[in-house]
Design an enzyme around this catalytic site. Sequence first.
Site, PDB file in Angstrom:
ATOM      1  N   ASP A  30       0.853  -1.188   0.000  1.00  0.00           N
ATOM      2  CA  ASP A  30       0.000   0.000   0.000  1.00  0.00           C
ATOM      3  C   ASP A  30       0.891   1.240   0.000  1.00  0.00           C
ATOM      4  O   ASP A  30       1.861   1.321   0.752  1.00  0.00           O
ATOM      5  CB  ASP A  30      -0.916  -0.018   1.234  1.00  0.00           C
ATOM      6  CG  ASP A  30      -2.080   0.946   1.099  1.00  0.00           C
ATOM      7  OD1 ASP A  30      -3.233   0.488   1.055  1.00  0.00           O
ATOM      8  OD2 ASP A  30      -1.827   2.177   1.037  1.00  0.00           O
ATOM      9  N   GLN A  92     -14.302   2.576   1.437  1.00  0.00           N
ATOM     10  CA  GLN A  92     -13.686   2.089   0.195  1.00  0.00           C
ATOM     11  C   GLN A  92     -13.461   3.279  -0.727  1.00  0.00           C
ATOM     12  O   GLN A  92     -14.379   4.086  -0.952  1.00  0.00           O
ATOM     13  CB  GLN A  92     -14.578   1.044  -0.496  1.00  0.00           C
ATOM     14  CG  GLN A  92     -13.907   0.438  -1.726  1.00  0.00           C
ATOM     15  CD  GLN A  92     -14.704  -0.689  -2.372  1.00  0.00           C
ATOM     16  OE1 GLN A  92     -15.811  -1.012  -1.940  1.00  0.00           O
ATOM     17  NE2 GLN A  92     -14.136  -1.275  -3.409  1.00  0.00           N
ATOM     18  N   HIS A  98     -10.322  -5.441  -2.922  1.00  0.00           N
ATOM     19  CA  HIS A  98      -8.977  -5.658  -2.365  1.00  0.00           C
ATOM     20  C   HIS A  98      -9.067  -6.028  -0.899  1.00  0.00           C
ATOM     21  O   HIS A  98      -9.942  -5.535  -0.181  1.00  0.00           O
ATOM     22  CB  HIS A  98      -8.083  -4.425  -2.549  1.00  0.00           C
ATOM     23  CG  HIS A  98      -8.690  -3.128  -2.096  1.00  0.00           C
ATOM     24  ND1 HIS A  98      -9.634  -2.451  -2.844  1.00  0.00           N
ATOM     25  CD2 HIS A  98      -8.510  -2.391  -0.971  1.00  0.00           C
ATOM     26  CE1 HIS A  98      -9.992  -1.345  -2.203  1.00  0.00           C
ATOM     27  NE2 HIS A  98      -9.338  -1.291  -1.055  1.00  0.00           N
TER      28      HIS A  98
HETATM   29  P1  AMP Z   1      -9.743   1.429   0.357  1.00  0.00           P
HETATM   30  O1  AMP Z   1      -9.904   2.705   1.144  1.00  0.00           O
HETATM   31  O2  AMP Z   1     -10.128   0.200   1.128  1.00  0.00           O
HETATM   32  O3  AMP Z   1     -10.396   1.505  -0.995  1.00  0.00           O
HETATM   33  O4  AMP Z   1      -8.181   1.260   0.141  1.00  0.00           O
HETATM   34  C1  AMP Z   1      -7.505   1.705  -0.984  1.00  0.00           C
HETATM   35  C2  AMP Z   1      -6.046   1.628  -0.639  1.00  0.00           C
HETATM   36  O5  AMP Z   1      -5.309   1.725  -1.833  1.00  0.00           O
HETATM   37  C3  AMP Z   1      -5.564   2.747   0.289  1.00  0.00           C
HETATM   38  O6  AMP Z   1      -5.021   2.183   1.465  1.00  0.00           O
HETATM   39  C4  AMP Z   1      -4.522   3.464  -0.561  1.00  0.00           C
HETATM   40  O7  AMP Z   1      -3.433   3.925   0.203  1.00  0.00           O
HETATM   41  C5  AMP Z   1      -4.122   2.398  -1.552  1.00  0.00           C
HETATM   42  N1  AMP Z   1      -3.599   2.872  -2.811  1.00  0.00           N
HETATM   43  C6  AMP Z   1      -4.124   3.853  -3.601  1.00  0.00           C
HETATM   44  N2  AMP Z   1      -3.372   3.992  -4.711  1.00  0.00           N
HETATM   45  C7  AMP Z   1      -2.374   3.083  -4.622  1.00  0.00           C
HETATM   46  C8  AMP Z   1      -1.269   2.743  -5.460  1.00  0.00           C
HETATM   47  N3  AMP Z   1      -1.041   3.372  -6.624  1.00  0.00           N
HETATM   48  N4  AMP Z   1      -0.425   1.764  -5.051  1.00  0.00           N
HETATM   49  C9  AMP Z   1      -0.624   1.132  -3.881  1.00  0.00           C
HETATM   50  N5  AMP Z   1      -1.662   1.405  -3.056  1.00  0.00           N
HETATM   51  C10 AMP Z   1      -2.521   2.372  -3.416  1.00  0.00           C
END
Ligand code: AMP
Length: 112
Positions: A30, A92, A98
Amino acid sequence: MAETIFSKIIERAIPADIIYEDDLSLAFRDVNPQAPTHFLVIPKKPIEKLSDANEEDQALLGHLLLVANKVAAQEGLSDFRLNVNNGAGASQTVFHLHVHVLGGRPFSWPPG
Ligand code: AMP
């Protein structure tokens, strides 16, 4: 399903720190870690959120948990937390299913 940042990671259109890949799934760190170890396990199949999964996804959903297990062990984690945010009201932000895997610090309960 609309393209997301995670589908771009699957296609290698944008970079990510990928730590596991197989035919069905991908795990990567992440970018905004909430614990010393924080990675995401995603299906390559585009499913927007857990509640969009159905019976035909049964094996795939089990696979994601086993990958979480395997990569957690690879990362040296014995205790870890899994989290799936389903929908905007549950925080989300990326609409490609994920599983968050977090470890390396104590976790309280209930979560915020
Ligand atoms: P959610 O809030 O459950 O949708 O989690 C989305 C997650 O994706 C968050 O923890 C972000 O920090 C992570 N995220 C967003 N963009 C990226 C990226 N390019 N690479 C890795 N993680 C990411």
